[in-house]
Scaffold this motif. Structure first.
Motif, mmCIF file in Angstrom:
data_model
loop_
_atom_site.group_PDB
_atom_site.id
_atom_site.type_symbol
_atom_site.label_atom_id
_atom_site.label_comp_id
_atom_site.label_asym_id
_atom_site.label_seq_id
_atom_site.Cartn_x
_atom_site.Cartn_y
_atom_site.Cartn_z
ATOM 1 N N TYR A 25 41.460 27.395 27.447
ATOM 2 C CA TYR A 25 40.368 27.332 28.406
ATOM 3 C C TYR A 25 40.670 28.017 29.740
ATOM 4 C CZ TYR A 25 38.164 23.887 25.336
ATOM 5 O OH TYR A 25 37.587 23.264 24.280
ATOM 6 N N ASN A 70 30.620 30.263 37.271
ATOM 7 C CA ASN A 70 29.365 30.545 36.575
ATOM 8 C C ASN A 70 29.579 30.937 35.117
ATOM 9 O OD1 ASN A 70 27.769 30.116 38.884
ATOM 10 N ND2 ASN A 70 28.163 32.199 39.612
ATOM 11 N N ASP A 71 30.829 31.012 34.709
ATOM 12 C CA ASP A 71 31.161 31.419 33.348
ATOM 13 C C ASP A 71 30.995 30.247 32.382
ATOM 14 O OD1 ASP A 71 33.142 31.901 31.011
ATOM 15 O OD2 ASP A 71 33.044 33.852 31.988
ATOM 16 N N GLN A 72 30.481 30.511 31.181
ATOM 17 C CA GLN A 72 30.266 29.437 30.199
ATOM 18 C C GLN A 72 31.579 28.748 29.833
ATOM 19 O OE1 GLN A 72 28.273 30.714 26.667
ATOM 20 N NE2 GLN A 72 28.269 28.693 25.734
ATOM 21 N N ILE A 73 32.631 29.566 29.606
ATOM 22 C CA ILE A 73 33.935 28.974 29.293
ATOM 23 C C ILE A 73 34.470 28.228 30.509
ATOM 24 C CG2 ILE A 73 36.310 29.449 28.574
ATOM 25 C CD1 ILE A 73 35.313 31.870 27.098
ATOM 26 N N ARG A 75 32.739 26.620 32.755
ATOM 27 C CA ARG A 75 32.072 25.315 32.836
ATOM 28 C C ARG A 75 32.646 24.349 31.809
ATOM 29 N NH1 ARG A 75 27.468 28.661 33.891
ATOM 30 N NH2 ARG A 75 26.859 28.637 31.690
ATOM 31 N N LYS A 76 32.960 24.867 30.614
ATOM 32 C CA LYS A 76 33.584 24.020 29.597
ATOM 33 C C LYS A 76 34.956 23.556 30.064
ATOM 34 C CE LYS A 76 32.863 25.117 25.359
ATOM 35 N NZ LYS A 76 32.913 25.773 24.020
ATOM 36 N N GLU A 79 34.493 20.703 32.404
ATOM 37 C CA GLU A 79 34.146 19.486 31.662
ATOM 38 C C GLU A 79 35.391 18.859 31.033
ATOM 39 O OE1 GLU A 79 31.263 20.770 28.871
ATOM 40 O OE2 GLU A 79 29.717 21.184 30.385
ATOM 41 N N TYR A 127 33.072 41.770 31.582
ATOM 42 C CA TYR A 127 32.479 40.437 31.481
ATOM 43 C C TYR A 127 31.784 40.036 32.780
ATOM 44 C CZ TYR A 127 34.747 39.570 26.998
ATOM 45 O OH TYR A 127 35.121 39.635 25.680
#
Length: 251
Positions: A25, A70-73, A75-76, A79, A127
């Motif tokens: 991650y 702001n990146d999807q990964i 944010r994961k 979390e 990216y």
């Protein structure tokens, strides 16, 4: 250069789990968005992990962190951090090199207008600027000549080996100095990298340029390079002086 040192306090029995978490991650999203990993260390007691990241400047650090958030990964990642909070504590400390005189806050970047045997242009889509295609390139490392930095960056981003002819333009916005070289492909095979999501050679000309390059600041750089007018460039050593390489625009 600007550095960020992160300290992760962990339970010793969670050391392997955290290292796997870091590889899955934390590291990919940081590198993808422009961070450079200096190193990662685990103490002998296995209760602390230290990570050092490198950035060209504090301004670039702020931009990269915004992209990460702001990146999807990314944010994961956040979390997962919240879920692991009972056994994971993170602290940060900013570091600045003091072994050399303070440098300007300006960043030096190099990019290349590179064509293949049929005149197609090498472009990349990163990216963090996925809305546009652009010339391949990147930052210049300490002690690196501009031409060496560009050849390295193009190979790292695209897998392509190039020969350079010279500089076609220099562009400055007060924070960043961008230097554009023109050259041709001499070898290698196209591939993406941790920074580039797409790479390729395209039949670009002044008429269709805007269908590929969507950001206005990049368009004049490509058009100037298309004209093929060069300014002299030399790379040299000092004490004693030795000419390493000179480009005058000759193919």
């Amino acid at each position: 250069m600007f550095y960020n040192r992160e300290i992760y306090k962990i339970l010793p029995e969670k050391a392997e789990e955290f290292c796997d978490f870091f590889e899955q991650y934390i590291m990919p999203v940081q590198i993808k968005n422009g961070s450079k990993l200096v190193g990662k260390w685990l103490t002998e007691s296995r209760d602390e992990v230290m990570v050092i990241w490198e950035y060209p400047s504090i301004e670039e650090y702020r931009k990269i962190i915004e992209r990460v958030s702001n990146d999807q990964i990314g944010r994961k990642h956040q979390e997962q951090l919240k879920k692991n909070q009972p056994y994971l504590i993170k602290t940060e400390q900013f570091l600045t090199k003091r072994d050399k005189p303070e440098r300007s806050n300006q960043n030096i970047t190099v990019s290349g207008y590179i064509v293949n045997d049929v005149g197609e242009m090498l472009l990349v889509r990163t990216y963090w600027r996925s809305d546009t295609w652009e010339l391949p390139g990147g930052g210049v490392e300490d002690g690196e000549t501009l031409d060496h930095a560009l050849c390295r960056e193009i190979f790292e981003e695209t897998g392509i080996i190039v020969k350079l002819f010279g500089i076609t333009g220099v562009y400055s916005n007060g924070e960043t100095i961008a230097i554009i070289f023109r050259g041709k492909r001499t070898g290698g095979e196209l591939r993406t990298s941790e920074e580039t999501k797409e790479v390729g050679f395209f039949p670009v000309d002044p008429v269709n340029l805007s269908t590929y390059v969507k950001r206005g600041k990049f368009i004049p750089r490509v058009l100037d390079a298309m004209n093929g007018q060069y300014i002299p460039y030399e790379a040299f050593q000092v004490r004693p002086y030795k000419l390493v390489k000179r480009y005058d625009g000759e193919i």
